[in-house]
Design an enzyme around this catalytic site. Structure first.
Site, PDB file in Angstrom:
ATOM      1  N   SER A 177       0.835  -1.202   0.000  1.00 16.86           N
ATOM      2  CA  SER A 177       0.000   0.000   0.000  1.00 16.86           C
ATOM      3  C   SER A 177       0.868   1.248   0.000  1.00 16.86           C
ATOM      4  CB  SER A 177      -0.950  -0.030   1.214  1.00 16.86           C
ATOM      5  OG  SER A 177      -1.861   1.040   1.159  1.00 16.86           O
ATOM      6  N   THR A 178       0.734   2.104   1.004  1.00 12.29           N
ATOM      7  CA  THR A 178       1.417   3.393   1.020  1.00 12.29           C
ATOM      8  C   THR A 178       2.924   3.248   0.839  1.00 12.29           C
ATOM      9  OG1 THR A 178      -0.258   4.095   2.610  1.00 12.29           O
ATOM     10  CG2 THR A 178       1.622   5.560   2.281  1.00 12.29           C
ATOM     11  N   HIS A 203      -2.930  -0.931  -3.127  1.00 10.77           N
ATOM     12  CA  HIS A 203      -4.010   0.019  -2.886  1.00 10.77           C
ATOM     13  C   HIS A 203      -3.768   1.253  -3.745  1.00 10.77           C
ATOM     14  CE1 HIS A 203      -4.447  -1.892   1.377  1.00 10.77           C
ATOM     15  NE2 HIS A 203      -5.100  -2.583   0.459  1.00 10.77           N
ATOM     16  N   MET A 296      -0.088   1.256   5.415  1.00  9.78           N
ATOM     17  CA  MET A 296      -0.715   1.516   6.704  1.00  9.78           C
ATOM     18  C   MET A 296      -1.935   0.630   6.886  1.00  9.78           C
ATOM     19  SD  MET A 296      -2.068   5.049   8.370  1.00  9.78           S
ATOM     20  CE  MET A 296      -3.125   5.028   9.816  1.00  9.78           C
ATOM     21  N   ASP A 299      -4.774  -4.464   6.490  1.00  9.97           N
ATOM     22  CA  ASP A 299      -5.231  -5.278   5.371  1.00  9.97           C
ATOM     23  C   ASP A 299      -4.144  -6.271   4.980  1.00  9.97           C
ATOM     24  OD1 ASP A 299      -6.827  -6.214   3.295  1.00  9.97           O
ATOM     25  OD2 ASP A 299      -6.065  -4.733   1.867  1.00  9.97           O
TER      26      ASP A 299
END
Length: 368
Positions: A177-178, A203, A296, A299
């Site tokens: 993700s991030t 994401h 973050m 998930d």
């Protein structure tokens, strides 16, 4: 001690966008909009007096464009920056340039056409701001209801023990993700065409994943594409889940394919890493390598544990090499990761996976 709110500066030439973003963020008690600016020059004046914890920045602005401004910020005094732009819908090169210049995340402009769209926009924006505030940088109205946090149960049932067979090829599933766009680029460019098939949930906004995949495909030896329903997952191919849709691993005879499905957000994400990992636990079992990387939230943590229990080999990226040590941390604390490794070692682990002995590894270990 009371934790101070995350202070945000919004830089966008549209007054209505500044107003919507401010309203969404100020509605979260943990976030405070310290100010707004209509262009980069006004933002510079604000920065001379005080620095925000996070900046939200548009790309297309009069005078100095957002990309030029971002490069100046990251070269002089790095601040976590989130790009918020309509260019996410076209997959503009400027967005990739922004990520390479040090932006933490990219988001589409807020949607307010329906209540559900507004709720999703608000949830994603707040999540991104909280993630950005934790990022490890290197020099270069009435409160909206919170979306219910669902599990992978809403997409598919839990894996059945012993269902996965061992005669199929080995595959890799990655959740990220991030900070993941540049991290993923670093990993995939280091792989050869003999690598096992890789399924990735990153994401990322809708429509942006296709351009992201095309760009990686142009610089990698492996084939990289945005996944389509029924695509085969085979050696030398990387399938990236399309934004705003879930991706599941399935088996057709001795081959693996992916299914692309709609459905509610899982672990507050769509696509969700938990959904991909659960499907890998169910259909691949010990044939799968699960890897959870920078990002973050949580998930993927439960899904990675399901993969481990199904006999898969499971890894987590270490804190030192993560932009945001959230998802890997949750997986490690849950006991889902067999080993914790640095980013530099990830390509080696992927290339070695088809040749390792079968069965789950033992206790968690730290590998540089």
């Amino acid at each position: 001690m009371t934790r101070q709110p995350i202070r945000v500066l919004i830089v966008d030439d549209s007054a209505s966008v500044r107003q919507v973003l401010s309203s969404i963020l100020n509605d979260d008690p943990g976030i405070e909009v310290m100010g707004t600016a209509a262009d980069a020059f006004a933002a510079v004046r604000r920065l001379q007096n005080e620095l925000p914890d996070v900046m939200i920045l548009d790309i297309e602005m009069p005078g100095m464009d957002g990309l030029t401004f971002l490069r100046k910020i990251m070269a002089q005094r790095p601040i976590p920056v989130i790009i918020c732009s309509t260019l996410t819908e076209t997959g503009s090169r400027a967005l990739f340039d922004a990520l390479e210049a040090g932006a933490v995340d990219v988001l589409p402009k807020p949607r307010i056409d329906t209540r559900n769209a507004l709720i999703e926009t608000a949830d994603r924006l707040r999540h991104s701001v909280r993630a950005a505030a934790q990022a490890r940088l290197r020099p270069r109205q009435a409160r909206l209801p919170v979306e219910k946090k669902l599990t992978a149960d809403v997409i598919m049932p839990p894996p059945v023990p012993g269902r996965a067979r061992s005669e199929t090829d080995r595959i890799v599933c990655i959740g990220i993700s991030t900070g993941g766009t540049e991290t993923l680029r670093e990993v995939l460019t280091a792989l050869s065409v003999t690598c096992p098939g890789i399924a990735v949930v990153q994401h990322m906004p809708e429509k942006f994943t296709a351009a992201f995949a095309r760009r990686l495909n142009g610089i990698c030896a492996v084939e990289v594409k945005e996944a389509e329903d029924g695509d085969e997952l085979r050696a030398g191919r990387v399938l990236i889940a399309p934004g705003n849709r879930h991706m599941l691993l399935q088996r057709s005879g001795t081959q693996y394919r992916v299914a692309i499905k709609d459905g509610p957000h899982v672990s507050r994400h769509r696509p969700s890493v938990d959904v991909l990992f659960r499907s890998a636990a169910q259909y691949a079992g010990a044939n799968a390598l699960g890897l959870i990387m920078t990002g973050m939230g949580d998930d993927g943590a439960r899904g990675l544990l399901e993969m481990r229990k199904a006999g898969a080999h499971t890894l987590a990226q270490d804190e030192e090499s993560c932009v945001v040590f959230g998802m890997p941390k949750e997986a490690i604390e849950l006991g889902a990761a067999q080993r914790v490794i640095g980013l530099a070692r990830v390509p080696q682990e992927i290339m070695a996976w088809p040749h390792l002995g079968r069965g789950a590894a033992g206790d968690v270990a730290q590998t540089a």
